[in-house]
Design a protein around this motif. Structure first.
Motif, short mmCIF file in Angstrom:
data_model
loop_
_atom_site.label_atom_id
_atom_site.label_comp_id
_atom_site.label_asym_id
_atom_site.label_seq_id
_atom_site.Cartn_x
_atom_site.Cartn_y
_atom_site.Cartn_z
N PRO A 424 0.83 -1.21 0.00
CA PRO A 424 0.00 0.00 0.00
C PRO A 424 0.86 1.25 0.00
O PRO A 424 1.91 1.31 0.63
CB PRO A 424 -0.79 -0.13 1.31
N ARG A 425 0.40 2.25 -0.71
CA ARG A 425 1.20 3.48 -0.79
C ARG A 425 0.28 4.66 -1.08
O ARG A 425 -0.91 4.52 -1.35
CB ARG A 425 2.27 3.33 -1.87
N GLU A 426 0.83 5.84 -0.97
CA GLU A 426 0.11 7.07 -1.25
C GLU A 426 -0.14 7.20 -2.75
O GLU A 426 0.76 7.03 -3.55
CB GLU A 426 0.92 8.27 -0.76
N ILE A 427 -1.40 7.46 -3.12
CA ILE A 427 -1.74 7.69 -4.51
C ILE A 427 -1.60 9.19 -4.77
O ILE A 427 -2.32 10.00 -4.19
CB ILE A 427 -3.17 7.23 -4.82
N LEU A 428 -0.66 9.54 -5.63
CA LEU A 428 -0.41 10.96 -5.90
C LEU A 428 -1.50 11.54 -6.79
O LEU A 428 -2.19 10.82 -7.51
CB LEU A 428 0.96 11.13 -6.53
N PRO A 429 -1.67 12.87 -6.77
CA PRO A 429 -2.79 13.50 -7.49
C PRO A 429 -2.73 13.38 -9.00
O PRO A 429 -3.77 13.44 -9.66
CB PRO A 429 -2.71 14.97 -7.06
N GLY A 449 0.65 4.34 -15.41
CA GLY A 449 0.70 3.82 -14.05
C GLY A 449 1.69 4.52 -13.16
O GLY A 449 1.66 4.34 -11.94
N GLN A 450 2.57 5.34 -13.75
CA GLN A 450 3.47 6.14 -12.93
C GLN A 450 2.75 7.41 -12.46
O GLN A 450 1.71 7.78 -12.99
CB GLN A 450 4.72 6.52 -13.75
N PHE A 451 3.34 8.06 -11.46
CA PHE A 451 2.80 9.30 -10.94
C PHE A 451 3.81 10.42 -11.13
O PHE A 451 5.02 10.21 -10.99
CB PHE A 451 2.44 9.18 -9.46
N VAL A 452 3.29 11.62 -11.47
CA VAL A 452 4.14 12.79 -11.63
C VAL A 452 4.09 13.59 -10.34
O VAL A 452 3.04 14.09 -9.94
CB VAL A 452 3.68 13.67 -12.82
N GLN A 453 5.26 13.70 -9.69
CA GLN A 453 5.32 14.42 -8.41
C GLN A 453 5.70 15.88 -8.59
O GLN A 453 5.14 16.75 -7.93
CB GLN A 453 6.32 13.71 -7.50
N GLY A 485 6.45 0.29 -6.38
CA GLY A 485 7.37 0.15 -5.27
C GLY A 485 7.81 1.45 -4.67
O GLY A 485 8.78 1.52 -3.92
N ASP A 486 7.07 2.54 -5.00
CA ASP A 486 7.41 3.87 -4.50
C ASP A 486 8.80 4.33 -4.95
O ASP A 486 9.42 5.18 -4.30
CB ASP A 486 7.33 3.93 -2.97
N ARG A 487 9.27 3.78 -6.04
CA ARG A 487 10.60 4.17 -6.53
C ARG A 487 10.53 5.54 -7.19
O ARG A 487 9.76 5.75 -8.12
CB ARG A 487 11.13 3.13 -7.53
#
Length: 498
Positions: A424-429, A449-453, A485-487
């Protein structure tokens, strides 16, 4: 029997004899009906759907097919022209926007649409105008046609379906059997039979006898039921009150085998549906809210004690519900002051609100089986719902992209990508929804499936901010990306393919 006989006597005594004047109440009711029909009827149009004859390589455009070389001349203004596929629509703007059902239009790449409407300041004449699709949304079953170069059309006055009650008088206006091409829609009268009725799920060839996936919001109980007569061709027509205000868009007949009568339904025109209509009028498909929890119905012992609501069975990590402080075991009783009854009611209320909307949620936290619980109000900012629909929506303006990359709300990812992480991990906006192969974004290593921070050193709170930050960039842009994996990694996206 004596009560029935007494009622019959009263009814007959209210009916005028040939020598009597009708009672004032009947005359007043008749006047209200005729005024409402005249006022709203000017805004209800007839729609014809005409199949195109286009080669496959010429069907990528949403603009409608006008007669030309190699195609027969279709002249809907000719009195001899009678459409075989027809429906109704409602003028919602003076410059030519027409509201109808998504299912009425079917596939805009394969059909042309013609609209008949009454002219302003003239007698009703047949006006067959090629119309252009702005946008259509299968989830709400709403779509907008636009009549180009139109002006001063009689836009209907919108009412508020949230204020109607069972038993109220309503009028249906539409195009039954394609006879409203002269500019006069047909009217029928009835009452509001019920509220929050559910549309029947449409069978799916691939379901193999199992329950098909939900394809419409209205399967969860949003529809107005009326006993006003709705014949073939009235889909997309107006359901109006006695003030001539539109409170619903007629949508279907729910025929039941063995019965002569059918129940008529209409999509309620309330705050949430007006927001969806406004988005469609912009030529864009609307997005809907996502809470991020698994609800359940209340067990019978709690219902027997008078409790109503939806129990939170599980809160998904990183979702709007979790960020707002909801937890397993909470009882959700109201959304924006609207009482909730059961899991389907919660799903309906969340799924009809726009993505990124702020809602106020009333909770009971503690043990509802005892008196050991307390009421709490929390504010939640919704995410965007992922919809797996067999018929995609369409819009005049495509979704934005940048260097082959398209982003959206983090919750809009398909479940397999959203929850396909090792823990489980934080789902970014902001999430990467798609990347076109061979583009700069693809070659830089970006994948769905990647997130842009971050863009450069600036955080990205929503998709609009991302596009705003990158639109003026002319050089390579550094993105901070969070993957499975929160990488976390920093990726440089060049201006061109390298």
């Amino acid at each position: 029997m004596r009560q029935i006989a007494f009622l019959v006597v009263i009814l007959f005594s209210a009916c005028p004899t040939p020598a009597q004047q009708p009672p004032d109440a009947l005359l007043s009711m008749q006047s209200a009906l005729t005024n409402a029909i005249d006022r709203a009827g000017r805004s209800v149009v007839a729609i014809a759907r005409v199949r195109k004859d286009l080669p496959a390589d010429a069907m990528g455009d949403l603009k409608f097919n006008l007669p030309g070389l190699g195609r027969p001349l279709i002249d809907p203004s000719n009195p001899a022209f009678v459409p075989t596929e027809f429906a109704s629509g409602v003028i919602v703007s003076a410059d030519g926007d027409v509201l109808t059902n998504f299912h009425v239009l079917d596939d805009p790449k394969q059909n042309d649409y013609y609209v008949w409407h009454r002219g302003i300041g003239s007698q009703a004449v047949v006006q067959a105008t090629p119309a252009e699709v702005l946008a259509g949304d299968p989830w709400t079953d709403l779509a907008i046609l636009r009549i180009e170069n139109a002006k001063d059309l009689p836009a209907i006055k919108m009412g508020d379906a949230s204020q109607i009650q069972r038993g109220m008088f309503v009028i249906s206006l539409g195009n039954p059997y394609a006879i409203a091409r002269d500019g006069y829609p047909s009217a029928s009268m009835g009452i509001v039979s019920n509220l929050q009725r559910a549309a029947a799920p449409r069978p799916d060839k691939e379901s193999r006898g199992q329950a098909p996936p939900s394809q419409q919001l209205h399967e969860f109980g949003t529809l107005i039921q009326t006993d006003a007569k709705l014949n073939l061709g009235t889909s997309g027509g107006a359901l109006v009150n006695l003030q001539g205000e539109m409170i619903g868009l007629t949508t279907s007949l729910a025929a039941v085998a063995g019965y002569e009568q059918s129940a008529g339904f209409a999509i309620p025109i309330d705050k949430s549906m007006r927001a969806a209509i406004d988005k469609l009028r912009e030529g864009k498909t609307p997005a809907f809210g996502f809470l991020g929890l698994e609800p359940a119905d209340l067990p019978e012992p709690q219902r027997a004690r008078g409790l109503r609501g939806a129990i939170v069975r599980q809160v998904l990590q990183g979702m709007p519900a979790q960020r707002a402080g909801l937890r397993s075991g909470d009882l959700i009783t109201k959304i924006d002051g609207q009482p909730i009854d059961g899991a389907a009611g919660l799903f309906r209320e969340m799924s009809r609100r726009p993505a990124n909307a702020h809602v106020q949620m009333t909770l009971l936290q503690g043990n509802p089986l005892t008196d050991d619980f307390q009421s709490k109000i929390v504010d939640v900012t919704l995410g965007k719902k992922y919809l797996a629909l067999t018929k995609p929506g369409y819009s005049r303006f495509p979704e934005p992209s940048w260097r082959g990359l398209r982003v959206d709300h983090g919750t809009a990812l398909p479940p397999g990508q959203l929850f396909g992480f090792s823990r489980p991990r934080e789902i970014l906006p902001v999430a990467v929804i798609s990347v076109d192969p061979g583009t700069p974004a693809w070659n830089a290593g970006l994948r769905p499936g990647q997130f842009v921070q971050k863009v450069g050193d600036k955080s990205v709170p929503d998709p609009d901010t991302f596009y705003e930050l990158v639109k003026e960039q002319t050089d390579a842009v550094a993105l901070t990306i969070v993957g499975p994996g929160d990488r976390e990694q920093r990726i440089s996206v060049p201006t061109s393919i390298q």
